[in-house]
Design a protein around this motif. Structure first.
Motif, PDB file in Angstrom:
ATOM      1  N   PHE A  25      -7.572  -7.064   2.944  1.00 51.81           N
ATOM      2  CA  PHE A  25      -6.892  -5.771   2.822  1.00 51.81           C
ATOM      3  C   PHE A  25      -7.703  -4.603   3.370  1.00 51.81           C
ATOM      4  CE2 PHE A  25      -5.687  -2.097   0.009  1.00 51.81           C
ATOM      5  CZ  PHE A  25      -4.490  -1.826   0.638  1.00 51.81           C
ATOM      6  N   TYR A  91      -7.429   3.384   0.880  1.00 55.92           N
ATOM      7  CA  TYR A  91      -6.946   2.087   0.420  1.00 55.92           C
ATOM      8  C   TYR A  91      -5.966   2.256  -0.746  1.00 55.92           C
ATOM      9  CZ  TYR A  91     -11.233   0.778   2.914  1.00 55.92           C
ATOM     10  OH  TYR A  91     -12.233   0.656   3.845  1.00 55.92           O
ATOM     11  N   SER A  92      -6.265   3.204  -1.641  1.00 57.38           N
ATOM     12  CA  SER A  92      -5.369   3.450  -2.778  1.00 57.38           C
ATOM     13  C   SER A  92      -4.026   3.989  -2.299  1.00 57.38           C
ATOM     14  CB  SER A  92      -6.016   4.436  -3.755  1.00 57.38           C
ATOM     15  OG  SER A  92      -7.172   3.883  -4.335  1.00 57.38           O
ATOM     16  N   SER A  95      -2.183   1.075  -0.826  1.00 59.68           N
ATOM     17  CA  SER A  95      -1.810   0.197  -1.931  1.00 59.68           C
ATOM     18  C   SER A  95      -0.606   0.737  -2.688  1.00 59.68           C
ATOM     19  CB  SER A  95      -2.992   0.032  -2.891  1.00 59.68           C
ATOM     20  OG  SER A  95      -2.607  -0.664  -4.056  1.00 59.68           O
ATOM     21  N   PRO A 111       0.338  -5.052 -11.083  1.00 60.27           N
ATOM     22  CA  PRO A 111      -0.791  -5.016 -10.145  1.00 60.27           C
ATOM     23  C   PRO A 111      -2.056  -5.562 -10.810  1.00 60.27           C
ATOM     24  CG  PRO A 111       0.378  -2.908 -10.218  1.00 60.27           C
ATOM     25  CD  PRO A 111       0.848  -3.711 -11.390  1.00 60.27           C
ATOM     26  N   VAL A 114      -5.901  -3.328  -6.091  1.00 60.86           N
ATOM     27  CA  VAL A 114      -5.198  -2.577  -5.051  1.00 60.86           C
ATOM     28  C   VAL A 114      -4.498  -3.483  -4.051  1.00 60.86           C
ATOM     29  CG1 VAL A 114      -6.675  -0.531  -5.177  1.00 60.86           C
ATOM     30  CG2 VAL A 114      -7.316  -2.418  -3.657  1.00 60.86           C
ATOM     31  N   ASP A 115      -4.891  -4.776  -4.010  1.00 54.47           N
ATOM     32  CA  ASP A 115      -4.339  -5.632  -2.959  1.00 54.47           C
ATOM     33  C   ASP A 115      -3.635  -6.880  -3.477  1.00 54.47           C
ATOM     34  OD1 ASP A 115      -6.616  -6.885  -3.862  1.00 54.47           O
ATOM     35  OD2 ASP A 115      -7.313  -7.501  -1.884  1.00 54.47           O
ATOM     36  N   CYS A 147       0.413 -10.479   4.269  1.00 57.87           N
ATOM     37  CA  CYS A 147       0.127 -10.880   2.900  1.00 57.87           C
ATOM     38  C   CYS A 147       0.575 -12.320   2.701  1.00 57.87           C
ATOM     39  CB  CYS A 147       0.812  -9.964   1.886  1.00 57.87           C
ATOM     40  SG  CYS A 147       2.615  -9.982   1.934  1.00 57.87           S
TER      41      CYS A 147
END
Length: 415
Positions: A25, A91-92, A95, A111, A114-115, A147
């Motif tokens: 990610f 990244y957040s 995500s 969740p 984050v990935d 993914c």
């Protein structure tokens, strides 16, 4: 492409738990904003002498580089590796958009980081494997990130399946990988039996050594071991948990996190856009999408925000808080286009987005003057939702370039 555990293939696809895991990610996000890094061995993490790898590209993994590895060791294994510091704010942000995509399939999204996330799709009309394929397509379509999806009847197996769905690392990049891997309901123990016992959550080096000493190397052997004997070897506290997982017993439900604080959609363009007219048309489509999701979730929002990323990756946001919460695509589009007017788009826009925050229960919101007008946009929205509910989300769409004033919005059927 979809993988499936071998067993009785005539059984129906009834696993309802999905585990979705992004491929490399952090590195994937970095390569999106720095395309020159694609195809290279890249790692994200601490770049100093005490740094630790947080994510590695498949090209780097082919050299043995992996997460939690000291950066110095990564350099020794792969001298040409590109080490990058992490950008957790970015990244957040990515995500959050991916989690929104997952919630468009089911509100039951848990969740894990984050990935990755678990989904419960037991209430969906589509088969779980089909949902897994659609998730992969939609995440890639919107974020250009791959993914893997595991499909099973319980969490433990879904997470294990997503690992089996991933591609293999090679010096030239990822190779193969089913993308979606399913363990059919009823075949869980058959699937688990030959797998190494360390595939079970909680079997670390110490526990593995204890199990190996009594001849336990596979999950099937652990499943057949009497619980009392297992307790003698590794103690009571740990034994029941491991024995249950070895027998595919995992009663943990998918627990969704707290209600979303905002909803948004955005679009990245193949070429920079320089005109208000073209950007406004995109805002109409994005606003309609966000509004549909708001209504589906039974919420409305007060603050409308647009996000603009220019060709040089400079990113700005502009917001306006309304007197009352709204869930109408027409109103959102009008507010978004008004915010856009205050921005100079001449340098060229690479990405544009619309978001709504300060969400509240739509049943509790105070009606505005527009809500009470005849005919109201609320009535129009309800009619649109009914049409889409019966014929699909693509059955009707806003006229993208239409004026979104109270008398100028048009709706059309796709050709």
């Amino acid at each position: 492409m979809t993988g499936r555990a071998q067993g009785d293939l005539s059984r129906p696809q009834s696993g309802s738990i999905l585990h979705v895991d992004m491929d490399a990610f952090f590195v994937s996000v970095e390569q999106l904003r720095r395309p020159e890094l694609r195809g290279l061995p890249v790692a994200v993490g601490g770049t100093g002498s005490r740094g630790v790898v947080a994510s590695a590209s498949y090209e780097a993994r082919a050299y043995g580089v992996h997460s939690a590895m000291p950066a110095g060791q990564a350099r020794r294994l792969c001298p040409e590796i590109v080490l990058l510091p992490g950008d957790h704010e970015l990244y957040s942000e990515v995500s959050g958009r991916i989690m929104d995509i997952l919630r468009s399939f089911t509100p039951l999204v848990e969740p894990l980081s984050v990935d990755e996330a678990f989904l419960d799709v037991s209430g969906a009309q589509r088969p779980p494997v089909e949902i897994g394929r659609l998730i992969r397509e939609r995440v890639y379509e919107h974020e250009r990130i791959n993914c893997a999806v595991g499909v099973a009847s319980v969490k433990f197996l879904a997470k294990l399946s997503s690992k089996l769905a991933k591609p293999k690392p090679t010096p030239s990049g990822p190779s193969g990988g089913a993308g979606v891997f399913e363990v059919p309901a009823g075949e869980e123990r058959v699937f688990l039996a030959p797998r190494p016992v360390q595939d079970i959550w909680g079997v670390g080096p110490v526990t593995l050594a204890k199990l190996n000493r009594i001849g336990i190397a596979t999950i099937g052997e652990l499943a057949e071991l009497p619980l009392g004997r297992l307790e003698e070897v590794i103690g009571k506290a740990h034994s029941r948990h491991l024995h249950s997982l070895a027998n595919a017993v995992d009663p943990r439900p998918v627990v969704p996190e707290m209600a979303a604080k905002s909803m948004s959609r955005e679009e990245t363009f193949a070429r920079d856009i320089h005109t208000y007219e073209d950007l406004g048309a995109v805002l109409v489509t994005l606003s309609d999408s966000v509004a549909s999701r708001l209504r589906a979730a039974g919420v409305a929002g007060r603050t409308v925000t647009i996000k603009i990323r220019f060709g040089d990756f400079t990113t700005i946001t502009r917001s306006h808080t309304l007197a009352s919460a709204v869930d109408s695509g027409v109103v959102l589009a009008r507010e978004a286009k008004q915010l856009l007017k205050a921005v100079d788009v001449a340098p060229g826009v690479r990405l544009i987005g619309v978001g709504v925050s300060e969400l509240e229960d739509s049943d509790q919101r105070q009606l505005s003057f527009e809500d009470t007008a005849a005919p109201s946009w609320h009535d129009v929205d309800q009619a649109i939702d009914r049409i889409r509910g019966r014929f699909g989300s693509g059955a009707i769409r806003p006229g993208g370039a239409a004026d979104t004033g109270s008398s100028g919005t048009s709706w059309s059927r796709p050709n």
